[in-house]
Design a protein around this motif. Structure first.
Motif, short mmCIF file in Angstrom:
data_model
loop_
_atom_site.label_atom_id
_atom_site.label_comp_id
_atom_site.label_asym_id
_atom_site.label_seq_id
_atom_site.Cartn_x
_atom_site.Cartn_y
_atom_site.Cartn_z
N GLY A 1 10.59 -29.41 -8.57
CA GLY A 1 11.50 -28.87 -9.64
C GLY A 1 12.59 -28.31 -9.44
O GLY A 1 13.46 -27.84 -10.23
N ARG A 2 12.98 -28.93 -8.22
CA ARG A 2 14.55 -28.46 -7.84
C ARG A 2 15.23 -29.94 -7.54
O ARG A 2 14.66 -31.02 -7.73
CB ARG A 2 14.42 -27.65 -6.79
CG ARG A 2 13.79 -26.26 -7.00
CD ARG A 2 14.37 -25.30 -5.67
NE ARG A 2 14.07 -24.00 -6.24
CZ ARG A 2 13.62 -23.01 -5.36
NH1 ARG A 2 13.49 -23.43 -4.19
NH2 ARG A 2 13.56 -21.86 -5.84
N ARG A 3 16.72 -29.58 -7.35
CA ARG A 3 17.38 -30.96 -6.96
C ARG A 3 16.95 -31.30 -5.76
O ARG A 3 16.90 -31.10 -4.69
CB ARG A 3 18.66 -30.39 -6.97
CG ARG A 3 20.04 -31.47 -6.87
CD ARG A 3 21.24 -30.81 -7.00
NE ARG A 3 22.29 -31.87 -6.84
CZ ARG A 3 22.64 -32.65 -7.50
NH1 ARG A 3 22.23 -32.56 -8.83
NH2 ARG A 3 23.57 -33.65 -7.46
N MET A 4 17.03 -32.86 -5.83
CA MET A 4 16.77 -33.75 -4.90
C MET A 4 18.07 -34.84 -4.80
O MET A 4 18.55 -35.01 -5.70
CB MET A 4 15.41 -34.65 -5.00
CG MET A 4 14.25 -33.92 -4.99
SD MET A 4 12.67 -34.57 -5.21
CE MET A 4 12.91 -35.99 -4.34
N VAL A 5 18.41 -35.20 -3.63
CA VAL A 5 19.36 -36.25 -3.41
C VAL A 5 18.84 -37.30 -2.43
O VAL A 5 17.86 -36.98 -1.73
CB VAL A 5 20.75 -35.57 -2.74
CG1 VAL A 5 21.40 -34.61 -3.73
CG2 VAL A 5 20.44 -34.77 -1.45
N MET A 6 19.28 -38.37 -2.62
CA MET A 6 18.77 -39.76 -2.13
C MET A 6 19.88 -40.45 -1.48
O MET A 6 20.90 -40.69 -2.25
CB MET A 6 17.80 -40.64 -2.82
CG MET A 6 16.55 -39.63 -3.34
SD MET A 6 15.30 -40.68 -3.88
CE MET A 6 16.21 -41.87 -5.04
N THR A 7 19.71 -41.27 -0.34
CA THR A 7 20.50 -42.12 0.13
C THR A 7 19.68 -43.35 0.80
O THR A 7 18.62 -42.79 1.46
CB THR A 7 21.56 -41.91 0.86
OG1 THR A 7 22.58 -42.87 1.05
CG2 THR A 7 21.15 -41.26 2.25
N VAL A 8 20.29 -44.42 1.08
CA VAL A 8 19.46 -45.51 1.79
C VAL A 8 19.72 -44.95 3.42
O VAL A 8 20.77 -44.55 3.72
CB VAL A 8 20.28 -46.88 1.67
CG1 VAL A 8 19.71 -47.81 2.66
CG2 VAL A 8 20.14 -47.32 0.23
N ALA A 9 18.50 -45.33 4.07
CA ALA A 9 18.61 -44.91 5.52
C ALA A 9 18.48 -46.06 6.43
O ALA A 9 18.26 -45.85 7.45
CB ALA A 9 17.62 -43.69 5.52
N GLY A 10 17.72 -47.23 5.88
CA GLY A 10 17.40 -48.20 6.56
C GLY A 10 17.13 -49.40 5.71
O GLY A 10 17.16 -49.40 4.58
N PRO A 11 16.60 -50.79 6.43
CA PRO A 11 16.30 -51.72 5.53
C PRO A 11 15.21 -51.55 4.36
O PRO A 11 15.25 -51.96 3.48
CB PRO A 11 15.58 -52.54 6.45
CG PRO A 11 16.29 -52.40 7.97
CD PRO A 11 16.52 -50.79 7.81
N HIS A 12 14.20 -50.56 4.69
CA HIS A 12 13.30 -50.21 3.54
C HIS A 12 13.19 -48.77 3.31
O HIS A 12 12.07 -48.22 3.25
CB HIS A 12 12.03 -50.99 3.48
CG HIS A 12 12.10 -52.50 3.79
ND1 HIS A 12 12.25 -53.23 2.47
CD2 HIS A 12 11.93 -53.23 4.69
CE1 HIS A 12 12.26 -54.53 2.80
NE2 HIS A 12 12.36 -54.64 4.17
N GLN A 13 14.07 -47.98 3.99
CA GLN A 13 14.13 -46.57 3.94
C GLN A 13 14.87 -45.76 2.92
O GLN A 13 16.17 -46.35 2.99
CB GLN A 13 14.30 -46.06 5.49
CG GLN A 13 13.16 -46.48 6.23
CD GLN A 13 13.48 -46.09 7.89
OE1 GLN A 13 14.81 -46.14 8.15
NE2 GLN A 13 12.61 -46.08 8.68
N ILE A 14 14.52 -44.61 2.73
CA ILE A 14 15.32 -43.65 1.70
C ILE A 14 15.18 -42.24 2.39
O ILE A 14 14.08 -41.94 2.63
CB ILE A 14 14.83 -43.78 0.34
CG1 ILE A 14 15.41 -44.89 -0.40
CG2 ILE A 14 15.72 -42.69 -0.42
CD1 ILE A 14 15.00 -44.75 -1.95
#
Length: 186
Positions: free
Chosen positions: A35-48
């Motif tokens: 229910g709160r803010r989430m941020v995402m970015t690519v971390a590897g070939p198949h990872q976030i």
């Protein structure tokens, strides 16, 4: 965007994948949404890498869902993405009172930058070690780093309440002056 596939956070369905014109919720990841803010970015070939305002990061590995023949991610009841804790030295700062996360960005070389409201920009590595804090004391125009992006030279641009700041990551330099107690000739 992970392997030409858009993953995003839907406030009701959690982490989703946009596949062609279809929205595919990933039910195995619904517990990450709090229910709160989430941020995402690519971390590897198949990872976030996912950052949450509850002060923690999660690493999601989608390697088991990747179909190399069709070059698509396939989600079914037989396999779930692997979710692991990703502890960092900044976890204790990541809450709405100290450093409200705004954006998470992969810098390559196993480094990540997170912009925040109140604490500027923090850079940490894949081991969770804090490498650098960029805030008003170190040259950022103010402590609100709303948006961040990396340019083709490897430098960082930060949108703040006071304007846009350019941070030279590719050739870091230090500036010393009256803030450090160094006075000119009197």
């Amino acid at each position: 965007v992970l392997n030409d596939h858009l993953f995003y956070v839907d406030s009701e369905r959690g982490i989703c994948l946009l596949d062609a014109d279809q929205i595919i919720p990933i039910p195995q990841l619904s517990t990450l949404l709090n229910g709160r803010r989430m941020v995402m970015t690519v971390a590897g070939p198949h990872q976030i890498l996912v950052g949450r305002t509850t002060g923690d990061f999660k690493l999601i590995d989608f390697a088991q869902q990747w179909n190399a023949q069709t070059k698509r991610y396939v989600f079914d009841a037989n396999s779930a993405p692997i979710v692991s804790n990703f502890p960092t030295e900044i976890d204790h700062l990541l809450d709405e009172d100290h450093a409200y996360m705004y954006k998470l960005l992969s810098l390559g070389n196993d480094q990540f930058a997170i912009s925040s409201v109140r604490a500027g920009v923090m850079i940490f590595n894949r081991q969770g070690k804090l490498l650098r804090v960029i805030n008003k004391n170190s040259g950022l125009q103010d402590n609100t780093g709303a948006g961040i992006m990396q340019d083709r030279d490897g430098n960082l641009w930060a949108a703040t309440n006071s304007g846009i700041s350019h941070v030279e990551l590719a050739a870091p330099q230090s500036q010393f002056g009256t803030r450090n107690g160094l006075e000119g000739i009197s």
